[in-house]
Design a protein around this motif. Structure first.
Motif, mmCIF file in Angstrom:
data_model
loop_
_atom_site.group_PDB
_atom_site.id
_atom_site.type_symbol
_atom_site.label_atom_id
_atom_site.label_comp_id
_atom_site.label_asym_id
_atom_site.label_seq_id
_atom_site.Cartn_x
_atom_site.Cartn_y
_atom_site.Cartn_z
ATOM 1 N N LYS A 1 2.366 -4.261 12.380
ATOM 2 C CA LYS A 1 1.872 -5.495 11.368
ATOM 3 C C LYS A 1 0.463 -4.877 10.750
ATOM 4 C CE LYS A 1 2.043 -9.637 12.419
ATOM 5 N NZ LYS A 1 2.228 -11.071 13.156
ATOM 6 N N SER A 2 -0.418 -4.222 11.496
ATOM 7 C CA SER A 2 -1.504 -3.680 10.799
ATOM 8 C C SER A 2 -1.588 -2.589 9.990
ATOM 9 C CB SER A 2 -2.744 -3.609 12.006
ATOM 10 O OG SER A 2 -2.383 -2.734 12.944
ATOM 11 N N ALA A 3 -0.353 -1.735 10.574
ATOM 12 C CA ALA A 3 -0.350 -0.396 9.903
ATOM 13 C C ALA A 3 0.442 -0.461 8.300
ATOM 14 C CB ALA A 3 0.550 0.504 10.594
ATOM 15 N N ARG A 4 1.037 -1.694 8.134
ATOM 16 C CA ARG A 4 1.642 -1.617 7.087
ATOM 17 C C ARG A 4 1.190 -2.398 5.665
ATOM 18 N NH1 ARG A 4 6.544 1.107 7.477
ATOM 19 N NH2 ARG A 4 7.016 1.087 9.619
ATOM 20 N N ARG A 5 1.155 -2.093 4.530
ATOM 21 C CA ARG A 5 0.665 -2.697 3.237
ATOM 22 C C ARG A 5 0.948 -4.214 3.290
ATOM 23 N NH1 ARG A 5 -1.559 0.628 -0.728
ATOM 24 N NH2 ARG A 5 -0.852 2.682 -0.488
ATOM 25 N N LYS A 6 0.263 -5.277 3.054
ATOM 26 C CA LYS A 6 0.638 -6.583 2.877
ATOM 27 C C LYS A 6 1.606 -6.623 1.816
ATOM 28 C CE LYS A 6 -1.371 -11.114 2.109
ATOM 29 N NZ LYS A 6 -2.454 -11.935 1.976
ATOM 30 N N GLY A 7 2.728 -7.063 2.150
ATOM 31 C CA GLY A 7 3.898 -7.388 1.198
ATOM 32 C C GLY A 7 4.848 -5.886 0.866
ATOM 33 N N GLY A 8 4.715 -4.978 1.688
ATOM 34 C CA GLY A 8 5.352 -3.988 1.436
ATOM 35 C C GLY A 8 5.883 -3.399 2.679
ATOM 36 N N GLY A 9 6.570 -2.148 2.627
ATOM 37 C CA GLY A 9 7.237 -1.651 3.671
ATOM 38 C C GLY A 9 6.625 -0.267 4.069
ATOM 39 N N GLU A 10 5.672 0.049 3.277
ATOM 40 C CA GLU A 10 5.319 1.746 3.590
ATOM 41 C C GLU A 10 4.099 1.520 4.439
ATOM 42 O OE1 GLU A 10 3.372 0.770 -0.590
ATOM 43 O OE2 GLU A 10 5.025 0.016 0.834
ATOM 44 N N VAL A 11 3.944 2.578 5.013
ATOM 45 C CA VAL A 11 2.679 2.707 5.896
ATOM 46 C C VAL A 11 1.410 2.961 5.096
ATOM 47 C CG1 VAL A 11 1.277 4.128 7.721
ATOM 48 C CG2 VAL A 11 3.911 3.647 8.049
ATOM 49 N N SER A 12 0.188 2.340 5.151
ATOM 50 C CA SER A 12 -0.754 2.495 4.304
ATOM 51 C C SER A 12 -1.349 3.785 4.634
ATOM 52 C CB SER A 12 -2.111 1.483 4.603
ATOM 53 O OG SER A 12 -2.679 1.750 5.903
ATOM 54 N N PRO A 13 -2.164 4.336 3.733
ATOM 55 C CA PRO A 13 -2.866 5.851 3.863
ATOM 56 C C PRO A 13 -3.771 5.719 4.967
ATOM 57 C CG PRO A 13 -2.913 5.169 1.359
ATOM 58 C CD PRO A 13 -2.404 3.871 2.181
ATOM 59 N N VAL A 14 -4.483 4.823 5.179
ATOM 60 C CA VAL A 14 -5.453 4.765 6.380
ATOM 61 C C VAL A 14 -4.733 5.037 7.483
ATOM 62 C CG1 VAL A 14 -7.103 3.088 7.808
ATOM 63 C CG2 VAL A 14 -6.985 3.166 5.392
ATOM 64 N N PHE A 15 -3.748 4.187 8.105
ATOM 65 C CA PHE A 15 -2.681 4.268 9.140
ATOM 66 C C PHE A 15 -1.931 5.609 9.223
ATOM 67 C CE2 PHE A 15 -4.442 -0.111 9.248
ATOM 68 C CZ PHE A 15 -4.924 -0.278 10.286
ATOM 69 N N HIS A 16 -1.622 5.848 8.088
ATOM 70 C CA HIS A 16 -1.046 7.242 8.355
ATOM 71 C C HIS A 16 -1.710 8.378 8.932
ATOM 72 C CE1 HIS A 16 1.412 10.582 6.999
ATOM 73 N NE2 HIS A 16 0.544 11.243 6.196
ATOM 74 N N TYR A 17 -2.928 8.371 8.767
ATOM 75 C CA TYR A 17 -3.853 9.380 9.245
ATOM 76 C C TYR A 17 -4.141 8.922 10.553
ATOM 77 C CZ TYR A 17 -3.698 11.977 4.967
ATOM 78 O OH TYR A 17 -3.023 13.010 4.063
ATOM 79 N N LEU A 18 -4.708 7.669 10.740
ATOM 80 C CA LEU A 18 -5.126 7.107 11.987
ATOM 81 C C LEU A 18 -3.967 7.107 13.022
ATOM 82 C CD1 LEU A 18 -7.615 6.272 10.243
ATOM 83 C CD2 LEU A 18 -7.502 3.978 11.537
#
Length: 410
Positions: A68-85
């Motif tokens: 839940k925290s790793a994905r953008r609100k309203g989207g399915g792709e992993v956010s850049p922050v959590f891609h690296y974290l």
């Protein structure tokens, strides 16, 4: 009346010795309904939980902290922050954690770390020479930040003169990593975090590509050359470890230095002992890590339901390993609230425990040891003038907001 559920309140933040002692007395394995998980404060429990890889996960991209925290609100792709974290090896479980740690240990050897001690000593002298005498200055901004960020930058192979830019990205990313009660909205944290990781990714990506074609004697070159075939690190994996090291490499050590200066100020006899016996610098660092270490605690989540400390931990429950509290456990340490740099056999958890012991801890130790040795010859004391001391309200970091001191020349 103590509110033992208020983990971000004034007492827990600014007087954790009192807060966690009361919490440990009430229940060392305590379910905090406000935080929504278990709080461990006893040394033996925290150490056991660090070792319990089968039942407790470190993976922040799964379980209650995950999708839940790793994905953008309203989207399915992993956010850049959590891609690296999500590629921070410290946030992985076995076997991924083992793969990364083994590769990094081949590049982060004790010999290579010890070899930079002369350079650290040189930097300590240079930075100390620029500190004001007999007038207040911010110890963190003037010294504690600069030493570790220069050291880790040079060790990685990045330009240390760009450390203020790196600090901005690190500060912005800290709002995501620490997620304390700073009054910032989730949207603002996300915006700052994304800007920070994009900056880091572009910055380190250019250096990594350059090192692949023309390696140097630095950590980034050793990382891009580590492993073969499927075991080799990709550019994004190297970027993630660089972000982790530059962030943890300066944040943790800066906080350890600052907290140590407060401890010596509150216990002047210990500073006198250090001045009389400079060889106490090594055990002094260990006592600093035990007494007021830079890390508050580390989060885990339960892979399965199990019994722990007489309590029923349910699958997916969050568990906070409060290593700061464990280091003040009277069952483990005599007079735990006394700062004593002659203390023997300090088996603290200040840098974690087991396979999750901080990989960069030897580097931090050298930086603080050399600082203490030199400061003890230069200063009769560093008097803390910030009153009251205020700390950042986070569970995972023990960090002062500011630290004004006045140095008294020897």
């Amino acid at each position: 009346m103590f509110d033992l559920d208020d983990l971000y309140g004034d007492l827990a933040t600014n007087d954790p010795a009192t807060f966690y002692a009361r919490l440990r007395e009430r229940d060392p394995v305590y379910f905090n309904p406000r935080w929504g998980g278990w709080i461990l404060t006893r040394y033996q429990d925290v150490a056991a939980a660090y070792r319990d890889h089968a039942r407790l996960s470190s993976n922040r991209m799964a379980g209650p902290w995950g999708e839940k925290s790793a994905r953008r609100k309203g989207g399915g792709e992993v956010s850049p922050v959590f891609h690296y974290l999500g590629q921070f090896f410290a946030w992985m479980d076995q076997p991924d954690h083992t793969r990364f740690r083994n590769l990094l240990q081949t590049t982060f050897t004790p010999q290579s770390v010890e070899g930079i001690r002369p350079r650290v000593t040189e930097l300590v002298h240079e930075l100390t020479a620029g500190l004001p005498r007999d007038e207040p200055f911010d110890f963190i901004e003037s010294y504690a930040f600069h030493l570790p960020v220069i050291v880790i930058s040079e060790y990685l192979g990045t330009p240390p003169e760009e450390r203020l830019l790196v600090k901005k990205w690190s500060d912005d990313l800290s709002h995501t990593i620490f997620a304390g009660q700073d009054g910032m909205s989730a949207q603002e944290r996300a915006r700052l975090g994304e800007e920070a990781v994009r900056g880091f990714a572009d910055y380190f990506g250019d250096i990594i590509r350059a090192r692949r074609s023309a390696p140097r004697d630095d950590l980034i070159s050793r990382m891009v050359q580590a492993g073969k075939g499927a075991d080799a690190l990709s550019d994004d994996e190297v970027i993630a470890q660089c972000i982790l090291m530059i962030f943890a490499g300066h944040e943790t050590t800066a906080n350890l230095l600052a907290n140590g200066m407060v401890a010596f100020d509150r216990h002047p006899s210990q500073w006198r002992a250090l001045r009389e016996r400079p060889e106490l610098a090594r055990p002094a660092v260990e006592e600093m890590l035990r007494y007021d270490g830079p890390i508050g605690g580390q989060g885990r989540w339960a892979r399965t339901s199990f019994e722990f400390g007489g309590k029923s931990i349910a699958e997916s429950d969050r568990v906070m390993l409060v290593q700061w509290a464990a280091n003040r456990d009277p069952e483990m340490f005599a007079d735990p609230d006394v700062f004593d740099i002659t203390r023997q056999k300090i088996r603290h958890l200040g840098f974690g425990h087991g396979i999750h012991t901080c990989l960069g801890s030897p580097l931090a130790r050298i930086e603080v040891q050399e600082t203490l040795r030199h400061f003890a010859t230069e200063f009769a004391a560093l008097d803390v003038v910030t009153d009251p001391l205020r700390y950042k309200p986070t569970l995972t970091s023990r960090a002062l907001v500011t630290l004004e001191v006045v140095s008294r020349p020897a």
